[in-house]
Write a protein that holds these residues in place. Structure first.
Motif: not given
Ligand code: ADP
Length: 973
Positions: A764, A768, A794
């Motif tokens: 990540v 994304k 995230l």
């Protein structure tokens, strides 16, 4: 009619008859008595009064008759007026009596005759009275005159006697003187002169006075004689003598020397003469006497006439009396006759009434009621006394029959009870004996039972142990099945995925054929595994129903669309009919319904070689909140015999051994379907005839949903699913990873596939993800932990997450969902399921890349499945038909025909799906959704977007397809 009346009604009728008869005899008696009373009344009011009145009149008439002689004999005026008063009273009474007699007259003529006689009598009496009055007057006057005459005669008599005495005395004196003179001669002459004088005078005088006295005395005698005289002759005789005497007396009186005396005598003579009159004429004593005799004669004549009248009157009165008596007698007789007739009629009516009443009482009451009641009473008495040999005749159709039936039933029941009682007594005796025996036995066996009990307890313990062992074995079986399926499905997924990927590469036709066979076998094996897993899940009660809102029509359409290629491949007709009245949305377990329908439709296609398959969805009963939906899957296949139909729903059952050889299968599909149906409260049945086809009927009742079903939501979502997303995928199994990666990439997404949780968290940093797709069982940190860490890294706690696992038991899936997973996809991965899961979460992903006009991957898959020619033909058809449909859309827009627009959008949606034109699909879905409420401008815009998306799709398609052709050709070579 009579039958329907019942006893009460009939008795009422009978008594009504009897009362009617009594009443009629009463009325007859009343009429007769009235007649008698009328006859009596005639006797009392007419006949008897008539007789009485007649009698009274006759009596009065007799009195009147009797009055006449009395009246005639009246001697004084006082008496006369007295009699007169009586007479007038009588006359009045008579008139009144006559009036009464007239009124009551039975024979008027007779009464009038009588009245005439009476009136005559009255007139006679009047005359009588008048004659009597005249007689009395005459008699008074006569008596007066007679007395005067008698008195005057007496006076003259007395005077004459005096004169005689005087003459005698003178004579005596003379005589005496003579003696002296004779003796004296001187005197002789004197003596002689004295003697001459004496002789000449005195003696002569004396003689005349004697005559006068005699004549006067005769007058008195004549008057007496006249008083008694009764005829004119006699009166004339007396009158003549009277006149003779009167002449002599007059002369003698005139011869009286003494003037005084003479005058006196003359006065008396005059009186006498005046009173007597000279001749028997009117006014004279004799005339009066004569009139008196006349009057008496008239009175006698009148009396005679009265007597005649009286006789006549009496005769008439008698006749009237007779008539009245006759009338009274006749009337009385009539009355008697009426009484006799009355008595006769009365007796007759009474006899009739008694006879009819008696007949009624005898015929109905005695014969029909009393006798039967008596019979019933006797029967009941006998029954009460315990005599059950009673038999009551059940005749008639009234309440007594019901009673007779009841008595017979009671007797039967009593008999049955008696039998039962006897049986019970016998059994009691038997039981008692048995009890005694048993008691003995029990005692003997208690000991044995105790022993047996000990053994049984031991056996029960052994059984419990065995059951536990069996349950453990069953759990072990389930666990084994679960593990096996999991363990087999994971490599299977890899194998199948790899084969699908392999098939996308360039292969020789032999290789493709081998690969296809391998893939088919793999698919079959996976099918078997899935079926076994499903069945073991159902068996172990691990199936839980979901409740989601969905569109049944879309669901069935999906199944049909999915199966259509297979049907088409077999050359079968494949039709779908959906009832338009089907609710737009239902709440239920759409997945399980789809599973059942897939199974039924795939069976139908599988077992049909010629003809076709028809799926029909209809709506049965419905209420406000639910609907019963019937899905019928009919085919024209091999059919199922009635015997086989009984078994096909059992697990691992096929109609015959050749089926597996010809068609494959496990014999689990229908068993699973029926179990699922049962769980949903639905019904699954079959109608079939061998050789002609089968019809499977799936009936289920579901709650209707208010909000739009998932199908309607799925449009935009599916459209969005075509949006290119960044997907981070975590899967330790390489094959599965590769398969999933391929599926998602093919759908146009950008995929980063990693093999562990750690790698995911690291990824990540430069990738994304919009969605995280992860396996649960991962080496190192497991899927749930990976999810948490990725979200954290995230800083996106709402990041949509899809979990994949072969552990598909409900409890486990629930655990995943409760831990924050958004969707779950069971392994082995099925492309559609994965893509659908992504579609459901796309809402939560921010809008990204624009949709592709053409889905190249899908197109290639179609070419693979159907062949280029077919795909091209399909495209040509679409190229022809879709522009026409767009025109129709414009047309509908112009006419504001929203329904037509929605239908057109719906059809375009299907075409876009099968063409693999995501942009067109999205536009047509939007059009379908907006068709109901969107403005004309908005709809026009969407139609234009459809046209643009269609043009763009074909532009890309044209670039894509020719490039594939050589590859196909190579593969064919
Ligand atoms: P499978 O199809 O795997 O054999 P199923 O439980 O689905 O098992 O079906 C059981 C059996 O019922 C089939 O083997 C077949 O003999 C019979 N059967 C099912 N559907 C049909 C059909 N539509 N027509 C004829 N036979 C059928």
């Amino acid at each position: 009619m009579l039958r329907r009346l019942g006893i009460g009604g009939r008795l009422f009728l009978a008594f009504l008859c009897i009362s009617g008869l009594s009443l009629s005899s009463g009325i007859a008696s009343w009429l007769i008595l009235r007649h008698i009373a009328a006859a009596q009344s005639v006797v009392n009011t007419k006949a008897l009064p008539a007789v009485a009145a007649t009698q009274h009149t006759a009596e009065l008439s007799a009195k009147l008759v009797a009055t006449a002689p009395v009246l005639a004999a009246v001697q004084s005026s006082a008496e006369l007026s007295n009699e007169q008063a009586k007479l007038s009273r009588l006359a009045q009474e008579m008139v009144a009596s006559l009036d009464e007699a007239r009124k009551l007259a039975i024979d008027t003529q007779l009464v009038e005759e009588f009245a005439g006689a009476v009136e005559k009598m009255l007139a006679n009496l009047k005359s009588n009275y008048e004659l009597v009055r005249q007689r009395l007057e005459e008699e008074a006057a006569y008596r007066d005159s007679a007395e005067k005459v008698a008195d005057a005669a007496q006076s003259i008599l007395l005077l004459s006697e005096t004169l005689i005495s005087n003459a005698s005395a003178g004579a005596s004196a003379v005589t005496a003187n003579l003696y002296g003179l004779i003796n004296d001669p001187a005197r002789r002459e004197d003596a002689y002169s004295a003697i001459d004088r004496l002789i000449e005078h005195d003696i002569f005088l004396m003689e005349r006075m004697y005559e006068l006295r005699h004549r006067s005395a005769q007058i008195s005698l004549l008057i007496n004689r006249l008083n008694r005289a009764e005829s004119m002759v006699e009166i004339t005789e007396i009158s003549r003598i009277f006149q003779d005497h009167m002449k002599v007396i007059r002369r003698r009186i005139l011869g009286i020397d003494d003037p005084v005396r003479r005058a006196q005598a003359l006065q008396s003579f005059n009186t006498m003469e005046t009173a007597a009159g000279d001749t028997p004429v009117a006014g004279s004593l004799f005339g009066r006497r004569q009139r008196i005799i006349d009057l008496v004669g008239k009175l006698d004549t009148l009396a005679e006439a009265n007597r005649d009248l009286s006789v006549k009157q009496n005769a008439v009165a008698r006749t009237i009396l007779d008539r009245s008596g006759e009338f009274a007698r006749t009337t009385a007789e009539r009355a008697d006759h009426a009484v006799q007739i009355g008595v006769f009629v009365l007796i007759l009516t009474l006899l009739g009434a008694v006879l009819v009443s008696g007949t009624i009482v005898w015929l109905y009451v005695e014969r029909n009621l009393v006798r039967r009641l008596g019979g019933l009473s006797r029967a009941m008495q006998r029954l009460t006394a315990g005599d059950l040999a009673v038999q009551v005749a059940e005749d008639g159709d009234d309440e007594l029959r019901t009673m007779a039936v009841a008595v017979n039933r009671f007797r039967d029941e009593s008999q049955r009870r008696l039998d039962l009682e006897q049986e019970r007594e016998r059994i009691t005796v038997e039981l008692k004996r048995h009890r005694e025996e048993l008691q003995q036995l029990v005692e003997e066996q208690t000991e044995q039972i105790r022993l047996v009990n000990t053994q049984l307890r031991q056996e029960a313990l052994d059984h419990a142990e065995a059951r536990e062992r069996a349950e453990q074995a069953s759990s072990a079986k389930s666990a084994f099945l679960a593990t096996m399926s999991h363990e087999i499905r994971t490599p299977m997924t890899g194998m199948l995925g790899m084969m699908r990927l392999l098939s996308d590469t360039k292969l020789s036709s032999a290789q493709r054929k081998h690969l296809s066979i391998a893939a088919n076998s793999g698919e079959a094996l996976l099918g078997i595994l899935n079926a076994i897993l499903d069945y073991s899940k159902i068996e172990s009660g691990n199936v839980v129903l979901e409740q989601v809102d969905f569109d049944m029509a879309t669901l069935v359409e999906g199944v049909v669309a999915f199966m259509r290629p297979i049907a088409t491949e077999k050359g079968l007709d494949f039709n779908l009919k959906i009832d338009r009245k089907l609710a737009p949305a239902f709440s239920g377990d759409a997945t399980k319904i789809r599973q059942v329908l897939f199974n039924l439709v795939s069976n139908a296609i599988k077992f049909t070689e010629r003809g076709g398959v028809e799926v029909e969805v209809t709506k049965a009963e419905a209420d406000k909140s639910s609907q019963r939906v019937i899905v019928t899957i009919a085919d024209t296949g091999i059919g199922i015999s009635p015997e086989q139909q009984e078994h096909i729903f059992q697990a691992f059952t096929q109609t015959d051994a050749s089926i597996t050889r010809r068609f494959g299968g496990t014999g689990l599909g229908l068993a699973i379907s029926r179990e699922l149906a049962r769980l949903m409260g639905a019904e699954l049945k079959v109608e079939s005839a061998q050789g002609t086809g089968s019809k499977f009927i799936f009936e289920l009742t579901m709650k209707t949903a208010r909000r739009p079903g998932r199908a309607q939501q799925r449009g935009p979502r599916a459209a969005k699913a075509r949006q290119a997303l960044n997907i981070l995928m975590v899967e330790d199994d390489e094959a599965t990873r590769l398969v999933a990666d391929t599926v998602l990439s093919k759908a146009g997404h950008r995929v980063r596939a990693v093999s562990s949780g750690y790698a995911a968290v690291e990824a990540v940093a430069d990738f994304k993800p919009d969605i995280l797709v992860m396996d649960i069982s991962l080496p190192g940190i497991d899927g749930l932990e990976t999810m948490k860490r990725v979200r954290k890294a995230l800083e996106a706690p709402g990041l949509p997450v899809i979990a994949m696992s072969a552990h598909v038991f409900t409890s486990e899936v629930e655990r995943y969902l409760n831990s924050g997973v958004d969707a779950f996809v069971a392994k082995p991965i099925i492309d559609e399921q994965l893509l659908e899961a992504i579609g459901t979460l796309t809402d939560r992903v921010p809008a990204g890349t624009v949709l592709a006009a053409f889905d190249e991957v899908a197109c290639k898959a179609d070419v693979d499945a159907l062949g280029l020619e077919v795909v091209r033909r399909l495209h040509r058809i679409a190229q022809d038909s879709l522009p026409r449909r767009f025109e129709a859309m414009h047309e509908a827009l112009r006419g504001n025909d929203r329904k037509a627009l929605r239908d057109l959008a719906h059809a375009t949606k299907s075409s876009a799906g099968s063409l693999g034109f995501p942009r067109l699909l999205a536009a047509s879905v939007a059009l379908e959704t907006a068709s109901a409420s969107g403005s004309a401008a908005e709809l026009g815009h969407i139609v234009s977007e459809c046209e643009a998306a269609f043009a763009a799709g074909f532009a890309q398609l044209d670039q894509t397809l020719p490039a594939n052709e050589p590859a196909e050709r190579t593969a064919a070579e």
